[in-house]
Design an enzyme around this catalytic site. Structure first.
Site, PDB file in Angstrom:
ATOM      1  N   GLY A   1      57.018 -43.588 -10.894  1.00  0.00           N
ATOM      2  CA  GLY A   1      57.156 -44.772 -10.067  1.00  0.00           C
ATOM      3  C   GLY A   1      57.811 -44.451  -8.734  1.00  0.00           C
ATOM      4  O   GLY A   1      58.456 -43.410  -8.552  1.00  0.00           O
ATOM      5  N   CYS A   2      57.655 -45.354  -7.766  1.00  0.00           N
ATOM      6  CA  CYS A   2      58.151 -45.107  -6.409  1.00  0.00           C
ATOM      7  C   CYS A   2      59.679 -45.127  -6.350  1.00  0.00           C
ATOM      8  O   CYS A   2      60.308 -44.204  -5.809  1.00  0.00           O
ATOM      9  CB  CYS A   2      57.549 -46.111  -5.443  1.00  0.00           C
ATOM     10  SG  CYS A   2      57.733 -47.840  -5.934  1.00  0.00           S
ATOM     11  N   TYR A   3      60.303 -46.184  -6.901  1.00  0.00           N
ATOM     12  CA  TYR A   3      61.764 -46.210  -6.949  1.00  0.00           C
ATOM     13  C   TYR A   3      62.290 -45.002  -7.729  1.00  0.00           C
ATOM     14  O   TYR A   3      63.323 -44.418  -7.374  1.00  0.00           O
ATOM     15  CB  TYR A   3      62.235 -47.476  -7.662  1.00  0.00           C
ATOM     16  CG  TYR A   3      62.259 -48.740  -6.844  1.00  0.00           C
ATOM     17  CD1 TYR A   3      62.932 -48.819  -5.628  1.00  0.00           C
ATOM     18  CD2 TYR A   3      61.645 -49.900  -7.323  1.00  0.00           C
ATOM     19  CE1 TYR A   3      62.978 -50.006  -4.904  1.00  0.00           C
ATOM     20  CE2 TYR A   3      61.691 -51.093  -6.612  1.00  0.00           C
ATOM     21  CZ  TYR A   3      62.358 -51.136  -5.399  1.00  0.00           C
ATOM     22  OH  TYR A   3      62.415 -52.309  -4.690  1.00  0.00           O
ATOM     23  N   VAL A   4      61.587 -44.670  -8.784  1.00  0.00           N
ATOM     24  CA  VAL A   4      62.033 -43.583  -9.664  1.00  0.00           C
ATOM     25  C   VAL A   4      62.019 -42.250  -8.937  1.00  0.00           C
ATOM     26  O   VAL A   4      62.931 -41.428  -9.074  1.00  0.00           O
ATOM     27  CB  VAL A   4      61.137 -43.515 -10.913  1.00  0.00           C
ATOM     28  CG1 VAL A   4      61.622 -42.427 -11.858  1.00  0.00           C
ATOM     29  CG2 VAL A   4      61.116 -44.860 -11.617  1.00  0.00           C
TER      30      VAL A   4
END
Length: 347
Positions: free
Chosen positions: A160-163
């Site tokens: 994921g992007c935030y991750v």
């Protein structure tokens, strides 16, 4: 980093979800990657066929491939004609179509969360549905590319992007053993409105968004970050009034006696030779990573406290560029092929 040999022929590719922001970015990256051919682009079943350049007019005359509605009947049409399919789809849709594509001998690079979490019991709580293919979770390899330590299989799960922003910021300190054992990182991250996708909604309308926090303690990226770091975290996402990019600020506590030199060495050793991570001497700005495949990282230390700031483009390093990076490695091509130089869809 592991790689897999491939023939000298061009890798034939398809994108499912090509009408959305991340899927569109993938189409552009594939079209300019000399090692890949974008053979097919698909949107949801209810749409009418439409050229890519009519969906994204800035590419008129450059990328006019027809984006067609997807149905499972297409699998037989592309069997033997496509080497890799990129899935920029909702989680449940990816979970359903991935095994069908794999049965046709196609490598699947999935940008959804369908195969990210190794514990299938977490899906009802964080994704709102029961996972139907837990056996594929075990088959999938999670492609946080700067920390990849195994060959990539037929099913590749893109983080994921935030991750990606949080994990790239904190893994050097975790892996070097510099944090206290009981430390719970506190991560606050702000994303631009493109992270919500292209579908219109009042809550993500650019004219309506100011700056607000959401998803307290229950955002689906929280267990993914915890899986990567091997420890609990407090993760609070925010939505900001800008188009694209993520800025993540992570606060952690060092073990007693850890020095500035040790922290610096941890970051430099982790990202030496990693071309898509840039270590900065000033705090990063989302404006400087928007439209690029980079993650920029900066840190400051005060006694036993460290603040790590990371920034990336949520549609590129947080999605399409990392998928392209993984596919390059999977097929034995240069890791940054198609990623450096050229334009993007939504600058």
């Amino acid at each position: 980093m592991s790689s897999q040999s491939a023939t000298s022929s061009v890798i034939r590719s398809a994108v499912l979800g090509a009408a959305g922001y991340s899927g569109a970015e993938l189409c552009v990256l594939l079209a300019r990657n000399p090692h890949f051919a974008l053979c097919h682009a698909y949107a949801s079943a209810g749409r009418q066929p439409e050229s890519f350049s009519s969906l994204y007019p800035r590419h008129k005359g450059q990328l006019d491939l027809l984006v067609q509605p997807w149905t499972d009947a297409e699998i037989e049409n592309i069997r033997g004609k496509v080497d890799v399919a990129f899935l920029a789809l909702p989680h449940e849709a990816s979970e359903e179509v991935a095994p069908k594509l794999m049965a046709a001998g196609i490598v699947v690079v999935d940008l959804s969360g369908a195969f990210r979490l190794k514990d299938p019991d977490l899906y009802p709580k964080y994704y709102g549905y029961a996972h139907q293919h837990p056996e594929l979770i075990n088959e999938a390899v999670y492609s946080l590319m700067e920390w990849l330590d195994q060959p990539l299989p037929q099913l590749i799960s893109v983080p994921g992007c935030y991750v990606t922003a949080a994990s790239l910021a904190l893994l050097p300190l975790v892996k070097a053993g510099l944090l206290t054992d009981d430390n719970i990182p506190v991560i606050s991250a702000t994303s631009g409105v493109s992270g919500a996708g292209r579908k219109a909604a009042l809550s993500t309308s650019f004219c309506e968004v100011g700056l607000n926090a959401y998803g307290f303690f229950k955002h689906r990226h929280r267990p993914e970050i915890e899986q990567n770091l091997g420890r609990k975290v407090v993760f609070t996402p925010h939505l900001g009034n800008f188009k694209r990019g993520i800025l993540a600020t992570s606060v952690v506590t060092l073990k007693a006696g850890v020095t500035v030199e040790q922290v610096k060495a941890a970051f430099e050793q982790a990202y030496h030779g990693k071309p898509l991570v840039r270590l900065l001497t000033t705090s990063p700005n989302v404006a400087d990573v928007a439209g690029t495949p980079y993650c920029d990282i900066f840190w400051q230390i005060d006694g036993e406290q460290v603040v790590v700031v990371s920034a990336l483009d949520n549609l590129l390093k947080g999605a399409a560029a990392q998928a392209m990076q993984a596919a390059n490695v999977k097929f034995g091509k240069p890791e940054t092929a198609g990623l450096l130089g050229g334009g993007v869809c939504h600058e």
